[in-house]
Scaffold this active site. Sequence first.
Site, PDB file in Angstrom:
ATOM      1  N   ASN A 208       1.047  -1.222   0.551  1.00  0.00           N
ATOM      2  CA  ASN A 208       0.472  -0.055   0.528  1.00  0.00           C
ATOM      3  C   ASN A 208       0.556   1.410  -0.075  1.00  0.00           C
ATOM      4  OD1 ASN A 208      -2.329  -1.456   0.063  1.00  0.00           O
ATOM      5  ND2 ASN A 208      -3.078  -0.895   1.822  1.00  0.00           N
ATOM      6  N   GLY A 253      -3.644  13.633  -9.951  1.00  0.00           N
ATOM      7  CA  GLY A 253      -5.021  14.177 -10.122  1.00  0.00           C
ATOM      8  C   GLY A 253      -4.962  15.176  -8.296  1.00  0.00           C
ATOM      9  N   CYS A 260      -7.781   3.397   3.519  1.00  0.00           N
ATOM     10  CA  CYS A 260      -6.720   2.327   3.631  1.00  0.00           C
ATOM     11  C   CYS A 260      -5.284   2.979   3.382  1.00  0.00           C
ATOM     12  CB  CYS A 260      -6.395   0.704   2.277  1.00  0.00           C
ATOM     13  SG  CYS A 260      -7.613  -0.008   2.412  1.00  0.00           S
ATOM     14  N   LYS A 320     -13.200   7.533  -4.654  1.00  0.00           N
ATOM     15  CA  LYS A 320     -12.880   6.855  -6.195  1.00  0.00           C
ATOM     16  C   LYS A 320     -14.347   5.829  -6.686  1.00  0.00           C
ATOM     17  CE  LYS A 320     -11.600   2.050  -4.848  1.00  0.00           C
ATOM     18  NZ  LYS A 320     -10.521   1.160  -5.406  1.00  0.00           N
TER      19      LYS A 320
HETATM   20  C1  UGA Z   1      -6.337  -0.301  -1.340  1.00  0.00           C
HETATM   21  C2  UGA Z   1      -5.378  -1.497  -2.716  1.00  0.00           C
HETATM   22  O1  UGA Z   1      -5.321  -0.817  -3.676  1.00  0.00           O
HETATM   23  C3  UGA Z   1      -5.431  -2.325  -2.048  1.00  0.00           C
HETATM   24  O2  UGA Z   1      -4.571  -3.963  -3.178  1.00  0.00           O
HETATM   25  C4  UGA Z   1      -5.585  -2.912  -0.512  1.00  0.00           C
HETATM   26  O3  UGA Z   1      -5.742  -4.401  -0.119  1.00  0.00           O
HETATM   27  C5  UGA Z   1      -6.424  -2.224  -0.233  1.00  0.00           C
HETATM   28  O4  UGA Z   1      -5.927  -0.641  -0.522  1.00  0.00           O
HETATM   29  C6  UGA Z   1      -6.885  -2.258   1.298  1.00  0.00           C
HETATM   30  O5  UGA Z   1      -5.901  -1.986   1.964  1.00  0.00           O
HETATM   31  O6  UGA Z   1      -7.671  -2.430   1.713  1.00  0.00           O
HETATM   32  P1  UGA Z   1      -8.816   0.773  -2.275  1.00  0.00           P
HETATM   33  O7  UGA Z   1      -8.691   1.490  -1.073  1.00  0.00           O
HETATM   34  O8  UGA Z   1     -10.496   0.429  -2.584  1.00  0.00           O
HETATM   35  O9  UGA Z   1      -7.075  -0.275  -2.455  1.00  0.00           O
HETATM   36  O10 UGA Z   1      -8.638   1.890  -3.467  1.00  0.00           O
HETATM   37  P2  UGA Z   1      -7.379   2.330  -5.265  1.00  0.00           P
HETATM   38  O11 UGA Z   1      -8.706   1.838  -6.062  1.00  0.00           O
HETATM   39  O12 UGA Z   1      -5.771   1.071  -4.868  1.00  0.00           O
HETATM   40  O13 UGA Z   1      -7.390   3.794  -5.216  1.00  0.00           O
HETATM   41  C7  UGA Z   1      -6.727   4.100  -3.285  1.00  0.00           C
HETATM   42  C8  UGA Z   1      -7.050   5.544  -4.202  1.00  0.00           C
HETATM   43  O14 UGA Z   1      -5.764   6.085  -4.536  1.00  0.00           O
HETATM   44  C9  UGA Z   1      -7.840   6.313  -4.550  1.00  0.00           C
HETATM   45  O15 UGA Z   1      -8.406   7.251  -3.987  1.00  0.00           O
HETATM   46  C10 UGA Z   1      -7.523   6.891  -6.019  1.00  0.00           C
HETATM   47  O16 UGA Z   1      -8.174   7.638  -6.612  1.00  0.00           O
HETATM   48  C11 UGA Z   1      -6.227   7.427  -5.821  1.00  0.00           C
HETATM   49  N1  UGA Z   1      -5.476   6.476  -7.252  1.00  0.00           N
HETATM   50  C12 UGA Z   1      -5.325   5.702  -7.485  1.00  0.00           C
HETATM   51  C13 UGA Z   1      -5.014   7.808  -7.503  1.00  0.00           C
HETATM   52  O17 UGA Z   1      -5.212   9.334  -7.650  1.00  0.00           O
HETATM   53  N2  UGA Z   1      -3.692   7.626  -8.690  1.00  0.00           N
HETATM   54  C14 UGA Z   1      -4.810   6.434  -9.864  1.00  0.00           C
HETATM   55  O18 UGA Z   1      -3.092   6.485 -10.791  1.00  0.00           O
HETATM   56  C15 UGA Z   1      -4.731   5.656  -8.702  1.00  0.00           C
END
Ligand code: UGA
Length: 432
Positions: A208, A253, A260, A320
């Site tokens: 993470n 962004g 998490c 998200k």
């Molecule tokens: C995250 C991890 O991706 C999972 O593998 C993990 O199991 C989980 O945390 C956890 O520890 O329980 P999640 O919090 O559901 O999952 O969300 P993500 O899809 O990873 O996105 C996290 C954040 O990053 C969001 O706010 C998203 O908008 C942001 N993000 C993501 C960006 O700003 N840019 C990106 O390129 C990708």
Amino acid sequence: MNISIIGSGYVGLVTGSCFAELGNRVICADNDSKKIEGLKKGIIPIYEPGLKELVMSNMKKKRLRFSSSVKEAVLESEVIFIAVGTPSLENGEADLTYIENVARNIAQNLNGYRLIVEKSTVPVETGKWVKQTIATYIKRKVKFDIASNPEFLREGQAISDFMHPDRIVIGVESKAARDILVNLYSPLKAPLVITDIKSAELIKHASNSFLATKISFINAISRICEKVGADVVEVAVGLGLDKRIGPSFLNAGLGYGGSCFPKDLDAFVTISEKLGYDFGLLKAARQINQEQKAFFLSKIRDALWILKDKNVGVLGLSFKPNTDDIRNAPAIEIIQALQIEGAKIKAYDPSSMDKAKAVLGKKVKFCKDAYEVCRDSDCLLLVTEWDEFKELDFLRVKKLLKRPLVIDGRNIYDHKRMEKLGFSYVGIGRRR
Ligand code: UGA
């Protein structure tokens, strides 16, 4: 196998219903009896695509049931997963009170060999403490094993992540524990990483933290892009095509939010400090993440000058897309900051309006769709990149807005197209 999951929150429910789907008999337990009563009637307390169907069909097949008794869960299963919450304390440290409680509760009810598995995200060495706690409070002379099996589920695609994982991490200290977990996961086709408990615990925090750092890295690049007139989206393509780097998590962004990344970075920085290491890299990643929101606010001020009494339309409230979760959602912080400066906010989100209403109250006008948000607004902010916002009818949007100004916090619109349509368009780190 007979399995129980203690803690029927997000991770527990998804894990429990997926294990049931794989053919195991699963008890999902929780001390919130209201939640358990609801689940028995098919009321799912969270929004996750496909989860309700999975719960209902496995309940029907008698592979999944719910209980508010940890005792029942312990007595009737060979493997016990701990999936309770590990929220942040004020100093950023993970609060392990629930874990400790469950460990004591398990200890008091153990009547034969059990494998006890940490599923919750915990700091390194929690396994050691769980083992010690169980050994201290155990009532009968029975054997038990501890394991760490972190989850990598993403909200919004958790079921598919469970069924098609990139890897399965198993931290064990005995062959018995290893064999049980390998067998349990045998229906899934994914590389197994079998290691010791501490390394497994670290894999979760490291994963993470690495992903969050990757996001902060591209956000820092976006700042440089703006200084020189380069385009961060194109830079990210050029970076991501290097197989060693990869294209994902390079969207610049408003930065990361959710339940998490922010919590896990805080916990990892704190445990590192406790262990005598100053994790400066993660502190910088956190700071960049915070600055992105301030940077976005400065873009709004640059465009609107005085915010007092301006109508600002906000698209997206969840942290998200494809979730109703607003924990650490940039939208909430941004709206509150704009309100302090006297702006009037209208907002819409496809799924998190009720949760947002509970936090933001009556001072925000919650709209029925994106077009109602646009009506008479002085500017439109794109905060969460839901698919439906990608396909807006911009001719209609332009007619509805008081002024054709779009500030895109996720770089989802094509700036050339927007300008052709007559909008003033502001992205993050984009070439003008
Ligand atoms: C995250 C991890 O991706 C999972 O593998 C993990 O199991 C989980 O945390 C956890 O520890 O329980 P999640 O919090 O559901 O999952 O969300 P993500 O899809 O990873 O996105 C996290 C954040 O990053 C969001 O706010 C998203 O908008 C942001 N993000 C993501 C960006 O700003 N840019 C990106 O390129 C990708």
